[in-house]
Write a protein that holds these residues in place. Sequence first.
Motif, short mmCIF file in Angstrom:
data_model
loop_
_atom_site.label_atom_id
_atom_site.label_comp_id
_atom_site.label_asym_id
_atom_site.label_seq_id
_atom_site.Cartn_x
_atom_site.Cartn_y
_atom_site.Cartn_z
N ASP A 40 1.35 -0.98 0.31
CA ASP A 40 0.21 -0.27 -0.22
C ASP A 40 0.38 1.05 0.20
N THR A 41 1.99 1.09 0.16
CA THR A 41 2.81 2.62 0.24
C THR A 41 3.42 2.52 -0.61
N CYS A 42 3.46 3.53 -1.44
CA CYS A 42 4.08 3.97 -2.35
C CYS A 42 6.03 4.19 -2.74
N PRO A 43 7.02 3.74 -2.74
CA PRO A 43 8.02 3.58 -2.96
C PRO A 43 8.76 5.35 -3.39
N HIS A 44 7.71 5.88 -3.71
CA HIS A 44 8.66 6.92 -3.71
C HIS A 44 8.09 8.58 -2.42
N MET A 45 6.88 8.76 -1.85
CA MET A 45 7.21 9.69 -0.60
C MET A 45 6.31 8.89 -0.13
N GLY A 46 6.18 7.12 -0.28
CA GLY A 46 4.92 7.12 0.81
C GLY A 46 3.55 7.11 1.30
N ALA A 47 3.05 7.75 -0.42
CA ALA A 47 1.25 8.35 -0.17
C ALA A 47 0.51 6.67 -0.57
N SER A 48 -0.68 6.63 0.52
CA SER A 48 -1.49 5.30 -0.11
C SER A 48 -2.09 4.47 -0.89
N LEU A 49 -1.43 3.72 -1.71
CA LEU A 49 -1.74 2.94 -2.76
C LEU A 49 -2.99 2.80 -3.73
N SER A 50 -3.79 2.68 -1.94
CA SER A 50 -5.13 2.11 -2.50
C SER A 50 -6.40 3.10 -2.65
N HIS A 51 -5.27 4.68 -2.71
CA HIS A 51 -6.49 5.76 -3.51
C HIS A 51 -5.93 6.13 -5.09
N GLY A 52 -5.07 5.01 -4.87
CA GLY A 52 -4.58 5.13 -6.72
C GLY A 52 -5.58 4.75 -7.73
N ARG A 53 -4.67 5.09 -9.23
CA ARG A 53 -6.20 4.59 -10.13
C ARG A 53 -5.61 3.61 -11.03
N LEU A 54 -6.48 2.43 -10.85
CA LEU A 54 -6.02 1.34 -10.92
C LEU A 54 -7.18 1.24 -12.81
N SER A 55 -5.85 1.03 -13.45
CA SER A 55 -6.55 1.10 -15.17
C SER A 55 -4.91 -0.27 -15.75
N GLY A 56 -6.66 -1.75 -15.78
CA GLY A 56 -5.63 -2.38 -16.79
C GLY A 56 -4.82 -3.48 -15.41
N ASN A 57 -3.24 -3.52 -15.72
CA ASN A 57 -2.41 -4.01 -14.58
C ASN A 57 -1.71 -2.97 -14.15
N GLN A 58 -2.17 -1.55 -14.82
CA GLN A 58 -1.24 -0.22 -14.15
C GLN A 58 -1.93 0.61 -12.39
N LEU A 59 -1.39 0.51 -12.24
CA LEU A 59 -1.65 1.31 -11.06
C LEU A 59 -1.22 2.61 -10.72
N GLU A 60 -1.73 3.74 -10.77
CA GLU A 60 -1.03 5.20 -10.87
C GLU A 60 -1.24 5.64 -9.28
N CYS A 61 -0.30 6.02 -8.71
CA CYS A 61 -0.47 6.62 -7.10
C CYS A 61 -1.14 8.18 -7.33
N SER A 62 -1.71 8.14 -6.71
CA SER A 62 -2.50 9.90 -6.52
C SER A 62 -1.48 10.63 -6.35
N TRP A 63 -0.58 10.82 -5.80
CA TRP A 63 0.60 12.31 -5.01
C TRP A 63 1.27 12.26 -6.41
N HIS A 64 2.01 11.61 -7.09
CA HIS A 64 3.31 11.85 -8.14
C HIS A 64 3.00 11.54 -9.54
N GLU A 65 1.93 10.15 -9.70
CA GLU A 65 1.39 9.70 -10.64
C GLU A 65 2.47 8.77 -11.52
N TRP A 66 3.69 7.93 -10.15
CA TRP A 66 4.40 7.22 -10.70
C TRP A 66 3.05 5.78 -10.90
N LYS A 67 3.87 4.94 -11.65
CA LYS A 67 2.79 3.72 -12.66
C LYS A 67 3.43 2.49 -12.38
#
Length: 144
Positions: free
Chosen positions: A45-72
């Motif tokens: 759940d923890t984004c390795p960039h700066m720790g955002a919760s990835l559970s708030h990310g956007r899932l599209s196919g097999n790509q999960l985009e972090c809600s903070w800085h849009e790393w996929k």
Amino acid sequence: MSEYIHVGSATRLTKLTRGSSRVYPCNGEDVAVFRTREGYVAVSDTCPHMGASLSHGRLSGNQLECSWHEWKFNTDTGVSDARDWCCLNVYDVRIDGDKLFLRPRPKPEKPIRDRSAPDASDEEKWIEWDPDRYFKKPKDHDND
Ligand code: FES
């Protein structure tokens, strides 16, 4: 191969809409389990960039985009397409009756550059990732 770990009840998970998630503690970390068209995917759940919760990310196919800085992140391998040294833990999901089980997948063998020796031109050399340094907010886990 590691074993499946019972992490809680699957009742609320089965009521999720597609693309939404719940967080479960597993294997010493929080794991976001998303409902997909085919079933479920589970990643750290923890984004390795700066720790955002990835559970708030956007899932599209097999790509999960972090809600903070849009790393996929690829939810099959855990590898970030933004930074190939950056990799989430990925879990297999099994539901047995009302019980949810997660099993850590082995990390990919070689996505990852040696972070101890970054390329001199690498902009990321300034980022020293330490998940404990960023917010590790306690989460309420429902033990339903
Ligand atoms: S915290 Fe996730 S991309 Fe920055």
